[in-house]
Design a protein around this motif. Structure first.
Motif, PDB file in Angstrom:
ATOM      1  N   GLY A   1       9.146   6.434  -5.818  1.00 21.91           N
ATOM      2  CA  GLY A   1      10.255   5.635  -5.316  1.00 21.91           C
ATOM      3  C   GLY A   1       9.867   4.681  -4.202  1.00 21.91           C
ATOM      4  N   ILE A   2       8.575   4.610  -3.880  1.00 23.41           N
ATOM      5  CA  ILE A   2       8.108   3.652  -2.878  1.00 23.41           C
ATOM      6  C   ILE A   2       7.737   2.378  -3.623  1.00 23.41           C
ATOM      7  N   GLY A   3       8.381   1.268  -3.292  1.00 23.35           N
ATOM      8  CA  GLY A   3       8.305   0.112  -4.163  1.00 23.35           C
ATOM      9  C   GLY A   3       7.227  -0.906  -3.871  1.00 23.35           C
ATOM     10  N   VAL A   4       6.433  -0.733  -2.808  1.00 27.66           N
ATOM     11  CA  VAL A   4       5.422  -1.716  -2.435  1.00 27.66           C
ATOM     12  C   VAL A   4       4.039  -1.117  -2.639  1.00 27.66           C
ATOM     13  N   TYR A   5       3.127  -1.927  -3.187  1.00 32.44           N
ATOM     14  CA  TYR A   5       1.807  -1.425  -3.578  1.00 32.44           C
ATOM     15  C   TYR A   5       0.740  -2.395  -3.106  1.00 32.44           C
ATOM     16  N   PHE A   6      -0.239  -1.889  -2.363  1.00 31.85           N
ATOM     17  CA  PHE A   6      -1.362  -2.700  -1.908  1.00 31.85           C
ATOM     18  C   PHE A   6      -2.514  -2.558  -2.896  1.00 31.85           C
TER      19      PHE A   6
END
Length: 245
Positions: free
Chosen positions: A132-137
């Motif tokens: 559910g964490i929507g940001v990806y590096f």
């Protein structure tokens, strides 16, 4: 004024963590794979909250002996499971501390292998989406890594590295090879150049300029604290606002 995120890999037992945390805008916190436990996760999250730093999960191969830097091979479903387990471990501590998690960034060899291995990249991205964490590096210009992040519904953030050497195809030189780790002044200059101009890479098949929206420095080196301070000052002197994406 143009902005850039400055991130560091933390929660790994470095003596410089507090100083580095006070300088960066995002922190990738080890969550039990290559390093870290409930206590270190709590301490890192508290520092992030104190300094107003965006906290994220930094899952890696379950390889403490090799610090997650050895090339290992698992079936994709196992990768998805252990990455999700690590993220959930950090989420549980973060919930108790009242600290939101903003992003996921894979660690070490898991990261490097996902740059070129579509199945591995897909498994890691799906685990991040599951959480559910929507940001990806992911590595700026890396076809597989960021493509799979987009396919999983994640907001991908292209990452550049201040203190690591790049191969001609835009990938990072493996640790242990000449040029993998850059000396202090070179790292500062490269960080500013990437933040202002992006990367020139052939990882997509032809040389192109690829923007980087976040810039990484490693928090475990002997010069980590001084590098963090000097790099941030150089970025700001170049007219860049340092802020989380």
């Amino acid at each position: 004024m143009t902005s850039i995120d400055l991130n560091a890999d933390l929660g790994e037992g470095s003596a410089h963590e507090e100083t580095v945390m006070g300088v960066v805008s995002s922190a990738n916190i080890a969550c039990g794979g290559h390093a870290g436990d409930a206590g270190t996760m709590r301490d890192s999250l508290r520092l992030a909250a104190r300094f107003g730093v965006a906290a994220g999960a930094h899952p890696g191969f379950p390889d403490r002996e090799g610090f997650g830097r050895r090339e290992l091979h698992f079936p994709p479903d196992e990768v998805r499971a252990f990455v999700r387990e690590q993220i959930e471990a950090l989420k549980a501590v973060a919930a108790r501390e009242g600290v939101p998690l903003r992003h996921v960034k894979p660690h070490g060899m898991l990261y490097n292998m996902a740059v070129r291995d579509a199945a591995l990249a897909r498994a890691v991205a799906q685990a991040a989406a599951d959480s559910g964490i929507g940001v990806y590096f992911g590595l700026a210009g890396s076809g597989e890594m960021l493509r799979e992040a987009r396919a999983a519904g994640l907001r991908e953030i292209g990452e550049g590295f201040a203190d690591r050497g790049y191969a001609p195809d835009g990938s990072l030189w493996p640790r242990g090879q000449t040029g993998a780790l850059l000396p202090f002044e070179t790292a500062v200059a490269q960080g500013v150049r990437i933040a202002r101009e992006g990367l020139t890479t052939a990882v997509t098949g032809e040389e192109v300029a690829v923007p980087a929206r976040t810039l990484c420095l490693h928090g475990d080196g002997a010069e980590a604290a001084e590098l963090a301070r000097t790099l941030r000052a150089a970025l700001e002197a170049a007219g860049l606002r340092v802020t989380a994406p």
